[in-house]
Design a protein around this motif. Structure first.
Motif, PDB file in Angstrom:
ATOM      1  N   LEU A  55      92.673 -21.294 -41.546  1.00  0.00           N
ATOM      2  CA  LEU A  55      93.670 -21.996 -40.738  1.00  0.00           C
ATOM      3  C   LEU A  55      93.241 -23.454 -40.622  1.00  0.00           C
ATOM      4  O   LEU A  55      93.989 -24.316 -40.194  1.00  0.00           O
ATOM      5  CB  LEU A  55      93.792 -21.384 -39.345  1.00  0.00           C
ATOM      6  CG  LEU A  55      94.675 -20.142 -39.208  1.00  0.00           C
ATOM      7  CD1 LEU A  55      94.723 -19.672 -37.778  1.00  0.00           C
ATOM      8  CD2 LEU A  55      96.093 -20.385 -39.738  1.00  0.00           C
ATOM      9  N   LEU A  84      92.359 -12.761 -37.163  1.00  0.00           N
ATOM     10  CA  LEU A  84      92.016 -13.656 -36.054  1.00  0.00           C
ATOM     11  C   LEU A  84      92.858 -13.310 -34.832  1.00  0.00           C
ATOM     12  O   LEU A  84      94.070 -13.134 -34.937  1.00  0.00           O
ATOM     13  CB  LEU A  84      92.290 -15.115 -36.459  1.00  0.00           C
ATOM     14  CG  LEU A  84      92.141 -16.164 -35.356  1.00  0.00           C
ATOM     15  CD1 LEU A  84      90.667 -16.470 -35.090  1.00  0.00           C
ATOM     16  CD2 LEU A  84      92.854 -17.458 -35.724  1.00  0.00           C
ATOM     17  N   VAL A  90      99.121 -13.363 -27.613  1.00  0.00           N
ATOM     18  CA  VAL A  90     100.448 -13.821 -28.037  1.00  0.00           C
ATOM     19  C   VAL A  90     101.164 -12.640 -28.664  1.00  0.00           C
ATOM     20  O   VAL A  90     100.787 -12.180 -29.731  1.00  0.00           O
ATOM     21  CB  VAL A  90     100.331 -14.959 -29.072  1.00  0.00           C
ATOM     22  CG1 VAL A  90     101.718 -15.404 -29.521  1.00  0.00           C
ATOM     23  CG2 VAL A  90      99.574 -16.131 -28.499  1.00  0.00           C
ATOM     24  N   LEU A  92     104.503 -10.930 -30.331  1.00  0.00           N
ATOM     25  CA  LEU A  92     105.516 -11.514 -31.203  1.00  0.00           C
ATOM     26  C   LEU A  92     106.830 -10.741 -31.214  1.00  0.00           C
ATOM     27  O   LEU A  92     107.819 -11.223 -31.756  1.00  0.00           O
ATOM     28  CB  LEU A  92     104.970 -11.581 -32.637  1.00  0.00           C
ATOM     29  CG  LEU A  92     103.623 -12.303 -32.770  1.00  0.00           C
ATOM     30  CD1 LEU A  92     103.005 -12.055 -34.139  1.00  0.00           C
ATOM     31  CD2 LEU A  92     103.805 -13.794 -32.546  1.00  0.00           C
ATOM     32  N   VAL A 102     104.020  -5.974 -37.388  1.00  0.00           N
ATOM     33  CA  VAL A 102     104.303  -7.357 -37.824  1.00  0.00           C
ATOM     34  C   VAL A 102     103.610  -7.649 -39.154  1.00  0.00           C
ATOM     35  O   VAL A 102     104.210  -8.172 -40.092  1.00  0.00           O
ATOM     36  CB  VAL A 102     103.848  -8.389 -36.758  1.00  0.00           C
ATOM     37  CG1 VAL A 102     104.009  -9.814 -37.285  1.00  0.00           C
ATOM     38  CG2 VAL A 102     104.645  -8.229 -35.480  1.00  0.00           C
ATOM     39  N   ARG A 145      97.021  -4.949 -33.448  1.00  0.00           N
ATOM     40  CA  ARG A 145      97.921  -5.556 -34.443  1.00  0.00           C
ATOM     41  C   ARG A 145      97.113  -6.160 -35.591  1.00  0.00           C
ATOM     42  O   ARG A 145      97.483  -6.037 -36.761  1.00  0.00           O
ATOM     43  CB  ARG A 145      98.733  -6.647 -33.743  1.00  0.00           C
ATOM     44  CG  ARG A 145      99.783  -7.318 -34.588  1.00  0.00           C
ATOM     45  CD  ARG A 145     100.473  -8.410 -33.796  1.00  0.00           C
ATOM     46  NE  ARG A 145      99.547  -9.508 -33.474  1.00  0.00           N
ATOM     47  CZ  ARG A 145      99.745 -10.406 -32.526  1.00  0.00           C
ATOM     48  NH1 ARG A 145     100.825 -10.354 -31.780  1.00  0.00           N
ATOM     49  NH2 ARG A 145      98.875 -11.370 -32.309  1.00  0.00           N
TER      50      ARG A 145
ATOM     51  N   ALA B 155     101.928 -18.627 -31.697  1.00  0.00           N
ATOM     52  CA  ALA B 155     102.638 -17.468 -32.255  1.00  0.00           C
ATOM     53  C   ALA B 155     102.766 -17.584 -33.776  1.00  0.00           C
ATOM     54  O   ALA B 155     102.609 -16.604 -34.507  1.00  0.00           O
ATOM     55  CB  ALA B 155     104.023 -17.348 -31.618  1.00  0.00           C
ATOM     56  N   GLU B 157     100.710 -19.192 -35.736  1.00  0.00           N
ATOM     57  CA  GLU B 157      99.389 -18.959 -36.327  1.00  0.00           C
ATOM     58  C   GLU B 157      98.975 -17.492 -36.202  1.00  0.00           C
ATOM     59  O   GLU B 157      98.234 -16.983 -37.051  1.00  0.00           O
ATOM     60  CB  GLU B 157      98.356 -19.893 -35.694  1.00  0.00           C
ATOM     61  CG  GLU B 157      98.609 -21.335 -36.126  1.00  0.00           C
ATOM     62  CD  GLU B 157      97.484 -22.296 -35.804  1.00  0.00           C
ATOM     63  OE1 GLU B 157      96.726 -22.019 -34.850  1.00  0.00           O
ATOM     64  OE2 GLU B 157      97.378 -23.330 -36.497  1.00  0.00           O
ATOM     65  N   ALA B 158      99.460 -16.808 -35.165  1.00  0.00           N
ATOM     66  CA  ALA B 158      99.171 -15.366 -35.063  1.00  0.00           C
ATOM     67  C   ALA B 158      99.804 -14.649 -36.253  1.00  0.00           C
ATOM     68  O   ALA B 158      99.203 -13.746 -36.843  1.00  0.00           O
ATOM     69  CB  ALA B 158      99.714 -14.814 -33.748  1.00  0.00           C
ATOM     70  N   ARG B 159     101.011 -15.035 -36.615  1.00  0.00           N
ATOM     71  CA  ARG B 159     101.659 -14.412 -37.784  1.00  0.00           C
ATOM     72  C   ARG B 159     100.929 -14.776 -39.074  1.00  0.00           C
ATOM     73  O   ARG B 159     100.704 -13.926 -39.932  1.00  0.00           O
ATOM     74  CB  ARG B 159     103.131 -14.863 -37.879  1.00  0.00           C
ATOM     75  CG  ARG B 159     104.044 -14.166 -36.896  1.00  0.00           C
ATOM     76  CD  ARG B 159     105.502 -14.463 -37.229  1.00  0.00           C
ATOM     77  NE  ARG B 159     106.384 -13.500 -36.622  1.00  0.00           N
ATOM     78  CZ  ARG B 159     106.881 -13.600 -35.401  1.00  0.00           C
ATOM     79  NH1 ARG B 159     106.575 -14.635 -34.661  1.00  0.00           N
ATOM     80  NH2 ARG B 159     107.669 -12.668 -34.917  1.00  0.00           N
TER      81      ARG B 159
END
Lengths: 226, 263
Positions: A55, A84, A90, A92, A102, A145, B155, B157-159
């Motif tokens: 990232l 991560l 968070v 989704l 997801v 998740r 959100a 970056e979570a995906r």
């Protein structure tokens, strides 16, 4: 390459504008253990974590996984191997099963139950909506998740800092169970007591540089506030 | 005097209405009297200049001049939309390309199908409406996407961290943004004639055309504005997505804070 070496960082620097977030960091992170990245705010813990699943990209230097430069491989495949979970849970989607799917849309219900058990959540939660979950439940659902994709490494960025003590304890227990089951966990934390409870190895950063690295029992940083 | 088209004396007389607005502002201590006077003067001068240039274009340059005029409108509209989306990488080329794509496709289709005449006096006003509609939609898309990229970063970056490609990680935000940006065009299409008599139709009626003929033009205009908004939004959304992510499926840092936009 040492047999248990997972990640190797060589002279890794990350700059953003004029700020130097990581300054020529060279270190090795081991497989199969929980490593805590410690240090005050702004030390570069999160940046280092984000480098490991790309990232973030190094301005200079190289990061390797099992001896192969990260930049050479497929980034999407890497992120499925190196999950991560961030500081704030968070969520989704609106429903717990959707949340687990997801990253893995073909997840069967039985597998979803197993994942919830792995993170210490009851299987009955599969019927729940995500909106009503407590902070601790939400964070463990985020862990589940991430696990659904089948990673070999889990990066956790201050995973309990937004939680109350009881929820934080439940997350810590989950982390210990996952490590005992063979998962590698790399955890950024500024919580010394937490590192003492769950880390096998500790890397201490200060102003973007590693200042101590070794087995948790041998690191003076963990004894500072005892 | 033909009441359908005011004489210059009539225009001067209508300036009394500006005085009325100034008086209201002054009386209410709104601190707007000066702004109103400047705005009214600017409008008069700008429109007089535009009228003179249009006269030249219509009489001497034909379709080539009309194309140049439209290109200029697209460039100005691109600047306006991009200024709204300050902080978004490559906002100016994205906005300009999106508006150009929406306008060119819509206007091109109307010309190719023979719906409108290929004459400067038709292409310029119709093109102006298309560019304006495309500009509004583009600005809405870019503002919203920039804000989503800031606020929904955790959100997104979570995906991404689950191995999703940038397109999939951003899809929910792009979808909502495009819906939101198209709502004004859809709503004005739904309510046309009920809430307001739109510009093209009003103009034709004032110029003496019978209402049933005037609506034919208006129907074409509404359809064309819908298409222009949709095409410009889609183009802006796709281009902005490319600008927001790099080749390694990373959301780029948006460094500059958006300034407060001037109205």
């Amino acid at each position: 390459m040492a047999p248990d070496e997972l990640f190797a960082l060589d002279q890794v620097t990350v700059r953003r504008g004029r700020a130097v977030l990581l300054d020529e960091v060279t270190c090795r992170l081991s497989a199969g253990v929980c490593t805590a990245l410690m240090g005050p705010s702004g030390a570069g813990k999160s940046t280092l974590l984000r480098l490991l699943n790309r990232l973030e990209e190094p301005t200079a230097g190289q990061v390797r996984l099992h001896g192969r430069p990260l930049a050479d491989g497929d980034v999407l495949a890497l992120r499925r191997r190196v999950g991560l979970v961030g500081q704030q849970p968070v969520l989704l989607t609106d429903h717990v099963p959707d949340e687990l799917r997801v990253g893995r849309p073909d997840l069967a219900e039985g597998q979803a139950r197993t994942l919830l058990e792995q993170v210490g959540l009851p299987a009955a939660m599969l019927t729940r909506q995500t909106a009503g979950l407590s902070g601790g439940e939400a964070q463990r659902l985020c862990l589940a998740r991430a696990l659904a994709v089948g990673p070999e490494v889990l990066l956790l960025d201050e995973p309990t800092s937004a939680l109350d003590a009881a929820s934080a304890k439940a997350v810590e227990q989950t982390v210990r169970r996952l490590v005992a089951a063979g998962l590698t966990v790399i955890l950024a934390s500024h919580n010394i007591a937490q590192a003492r409870r769950i880390a096998d190895e500790v890397l201490v950063l200060r102003a973007g540089r590693p200042v101590a690295h070794g087995a948790a029992a041998d690191i003076d940083y963990l004894k500072e506030e005892s | 005097m033909n009441p359908a088209v005011p004489t210059w004396a009539g225009v001067a007389a209508s300036a009394a209405l500006v005085l009325l607005a100034v008086a209201v502002a002054w009386h209410g201590r709104l601190r707007l009297a000066r702004d109103i006077a400047i705005a009214a003067t600017r409008a008069g001068v700008q429109l007089a200049a535009v009228g003179a240039v249009l006269l030249l274009v219509f009489q001497h340059t034909g379709l080539v001049g009309a194309s140049g005029w439209l290109a200029l409108m697209v460039l100005v509209a691109g600047q306006v939309a991009a200024r709204r989306a300050r902080g978004l990488p490559r906002a100016l080329p994205i906005a300009t390309a999106a508006i150009a794509a929406g306008a060119a496709a819509t206007l091109g289709a109307l010309l190719a199908l023979g719906v409108i005449a290929a004459q400067a006096r038709v292409v310029i006003p119709v093109g102006g409406m298309v560019v304006s509609g495309a500009m509004q939609a583009t600005a809405l898309v870019l503002i919203r996407l920039r804000d989503e990229a800031r606020t929904a970063r955790p959100a997104i970056e979570a995906r991404l961290s689950l191995g999703l490609p940038a397109t999939d990680a951003f899809a929910p935000y792009l979808r909502t943004t495009l819906r939101t940006a198209l709502i004004p065009a859809v709503d004005s299409t739904k309510t046309v004639g009920l809430i307001s008599l739109p510009g093209a139709m009003t103009g034709l009626i004032l110029a003496g055309v019978d209402p049933f003929t005037a609506i034919r033009y208006q129907i074409v205009v509404m359809y064309m504005l819908l298409a222009a908004a949709a095409l410009a939004s889609l183009t802006a959304g796709r281009l902005a997505e490319h600008a927001l992510f790099d080749d390694a499926h990373r959301l780029r840092p948006l460094t500059t804070e958006p300034r407060r936009e001037r109205v």
